[in-house]
Design an enzyme around this catalytic site. Structure first.
Site, PDB file in Angstrom:
ATOM      1  N   ASP A 108       0.852  -1.186   0.000  1.00  0.00           N
ATOM      2  CA  ASP A 108       0.000   0.000   0.000  1.00  0.00           C
ATOM      3  C   ASP A 108       0.885   1.232   0.000  1.00  0.00           C
ATOM      4  OD1 ASP A 108      -2.332   1.416  -0.041  1.00  0.00           O
ATOM      5  OD2 ASP A 108      -2.768   1.207   2.092  1.00  0.00           O
TER       6      ASP A 108
ATOM      7  N   GLU B  48       2.014   4.015  -4.070  1.00  0.00           N
ATOM      8  CA  GLU B  48       1.518   2.651  -4.253  1.00  0.00           C
ATOM      9  C   GLU B  48       2.538   1.809  -5.014  1.00  0.00           C
ATOM     10  OE1 GLU B  48      -1.190   1.292  -3.083  1.00  0.00           O
ATOM     11  OE2 GLU B  48      -2.779   2.781  -2.863  1.00  0.00           O
TER      12      GLU B  48
ATOM     13  N   ASP C 168      -4.938  -2.603  -2.739  1.00  0.00           N
ATOM     14  CA  ASP C 168      -6.226  -1.922  -2.902  1.00  0.00           C
ATOM     15  C   ASP C 168      -6.159  -0.808  -3.946  1.00  0.00           C
ATOM     16  OD1 ASP C 168      -5.257   0.465  -1.583  1.00  0.00           O
ATOM     17  OD2 ASP C 168      -5.635  -0.509   0.333  1.00  0.00           O
TER      18      ASP C 168
ATOM     19  N   ASP D  71      -1.496  -0.964   4.894  1.00  0.00           N
ATOM     20  CA  ASP D  71      -1.977   0.408   5.088  1.00  0.00           C
ATOM     21  C   ASP D  71      -1.417   1.007   6.375  1.00  0.00           C
ATOM     22  OD1 ASP D  71      -4.079   2.652   4.535  1.00  0.00           O
ATOM     23  OD2 ASP D  71      -4.529   1.989   6.574  1.00  0.00           O
TER      24      ASP D  71
ATOM     25  N   HIS E  57     -20.746  17.437 -13.674  1.00  0.00           N
ATOM     26  CA  HIS E  57     -19.649  18.399 -13.834  1.00  0.00           C
ATOM     27  C   HIS E  57     -19.572  19.351 -12.645  1.00  0.00           C
ATOM     28  CE1 HIS E  57     -22.482  21.674 -14.667  1.00  0.00           C
ATOM     29  NE2 HIS E  57     -23.145  20.802 -15.407  1.00  0.00           N
TER      30      HIS E  57
ATOM     31  N   GLU F 143     -26.453  17.970 -22.107  1.00  0.00           N
ATOM     32  CA  GLU F 143     -27.588  18.447 -21.323  1.00  0.00           C
ATOM     33  C   GLU F 143     -28.775  18.745 -22.245  1.00  0.00           C
ATOM     34  OE1 GLU F 143     -29.605  18.430 -19.029  1.00  0.00           O
ATOM     35  OE2 GLU F 143     -28.532  19.501 -17.427  1.00  0.00           O
TER      36      GLU F 143
END
Length: 459
Positions: A12, A53, A82, A131, A263, A339
């Site tokens: 992690d 990561e 993850d 983690d 948005h 839209e």
């Protein structure tokens, strides 16, 4: 002949600010016994989450190789992380486009033969040991020191482990959905008339009525709204009839999952002005750009987005670009996601429309076939356009998780179509700027609304 050595690497990385003070953690585990064999962690200065990561992966693979340097091809390492980004890129399913990621991925790939390493994405709750190591490293960096293994308490937070051969297949949303469907099928029914969260939004002035919701908590700040069209009890006498909803028998694999991102704000948004595809095509405001950046950080940390599709309008393209740049993905434009055209109402507030075009507004609110004044689109026309886009996208992205960056009306339309709710329900849905909603589309024709109007990433 060498005896095969089977190890698990859990890795992690994190960044407090992204980019910001960063660190990684990795743990090597004996796959047969679940025993911790080695831990690694380091504060790496200012970096992004993704860099951290990758550094965690490199440290974990390096530690695994160091434990058995003479194992050669007999060493088998199963990596669990993850970070969907790292897992998918290292598995070869996602392209590596970001210049910071390419050398790190090359370093990781060179440590062991590619045929010796497999990758699995796991939820963060199943990656607690690594983690905690990463957070210990970041805490150490904050205090001006480096992490020391002798002072680590990370393993105390690690979940109980069983030997790898005893584990079932890795859990995912598909398996969870299949279990839910099986349970409901056994009961011959499901939740009745599941609703949604409603509020007037840029099109009505009346105060909303409260509505029941079928919901379960799915993490801090989230509401997972689970509702599937047609979920009703089926009498035994009708057992041979076609079924729909969660009681249906077929589960045709992983769904096409649409993460619907509205948005960010424009200057028109806080004033609740009609802003459709027939207006000025405004850009994001400073607030909207910040919202887009926060959304990008959220999706980078989440690591589940595989593709990005967006409306052709500027405010959506700018929002999508912020996420795409962070994830190293391309953006595909889909015209059907634009839209609604609000005709002569473009740029006006609801009150101004009511004052100038009162009769037209009343008719529009009452009838989805009625278009706004001056040749705009009716809700029926918008629904036909959005449904056609939905069908194209679900066919193209079957089994994948797609970020769909679009507007209020298309998102509400997708939600109401999934719920088979009437068009007027759209006036009672709350949908904030830069909010996230999620709908999954299965191969058997069912749709599941999983999330609505989540804004936790903006806090």
């Amino acid at each position: 002949m060498s005896i095969a050595r089977r190890l698990v690497v859990e890795a992690d990385g994190g960044s407090r600010g992204n980019p910001g003070p960063a660190g990684y953690g990795a743990v090597v585990i004996d796959a047969a016994t679940g025993e911790t064999l080695a831990e690694a962690a380091e504060y790496i200065g200012v970096a992004t989450n993704n860099v951290a990561e990758y550094r965690g992966l490199i440290a974990g693979l390096t530690a695994a190789k160091a434990l058995f340097p003479d194992a050669g091809d007999a060493l088998r390492v199963h990596v669990r992380m993850d970070s969907k980004l790292v897992v998918e890129q290292m598995s070869g399913r996602w392209k590596i486009k970001h210049p910071d990621m390419k050398p790190l991925a090359a370093r990781a790939a060179a440590i062991l033969p590619p045929s010796s390493v497999t990758y699995e994405w796991v939820p963060r709750a199943q990656n607690k040991h690594a983690d905690r190591l990463a957070n210990e490293a970041m805490d150490a960096g904050r205090d001006g020191r480096q992490w020391e293994a002798s002072a680590s308490t990370a393993e105390l937070d690690a979940p109980a482990r069983t030997p790898l051969p005893d584990r079932g297949p890795p859990g995912d949303a598909v398996a969870g959905a299949a279990k839910a469907r099986a349970a409901l099928a056994a009961a011959r029914g499901g939740p009745a008339d599941a609703g949604t969260l409603f509020e007037v939004d840029a099109g009505a002035s009346e105060e909303p009525e409260p509505t029941d919701v079928t919901a379960v908590a799915s993490g801090a700040g989230h509401t997972d709204v689970t509702a599937v069209a047609g979920t009703t009890a089926v009498p035994a006498s009708e057992a041979a009839s076609p079924q729909v909803g969660w009681a249906a028998a077929p589960d045709l694999g992983a769904p096409a999952t649409f993460i619907l991102l509205r948005h960010g704000e424009t200057l028109l948004t806080p004033e609740k002005r009609f802003s459709g595809s027939g207006g000025t095509d405004p850009e994001l405001s400073a607030v909207g750009r910040d919202q887009a950046a926060r959304a990008a950080l959220h999706f980078a940390a989440l690591g589940t987005v595989q593709d990005i599709v967006c409306s052709p309008l500027r405010r959506c393209r700018e929002t999508a670009a912020a996420v795409a740049d962070r994830l190293g993905l391309d953006v595909r434009i889909e015209d059907g996601l634009r839209e609604s055209d609000f005709g002569a109402w473009e740029g006006l507030t609801f009150g101004e429309v009511r004052e100038r075009y009162g009769d037209d507004l009343t008719a529009w609110l009452a009838d989805p076939e009625t278009a706004p004044t001056g040749g705009g689109e009716s809700f029926t026309e918008v629904a036909d356009r959005v449904a056609a886009a939905r069908d194209r996208l679900t066919a193209r992205y079957a089994g994948r998780t797609v970020l769909v960056v679009t507007h209020v009306t298309p998102i509400k339309t997708l939600v109401r179509l999934a719920l088979e709710a009437p068009a007027q329900s759209m006036f009672r849905m709350e949908l904030s700027a830069a909010s996230i909603s999620t709908v999954a589309y299965y191969g058997d024709g069912n749709a599941s609304v999983r999330l609505l109007n989540d804004t936790s990433h903006l806090r």
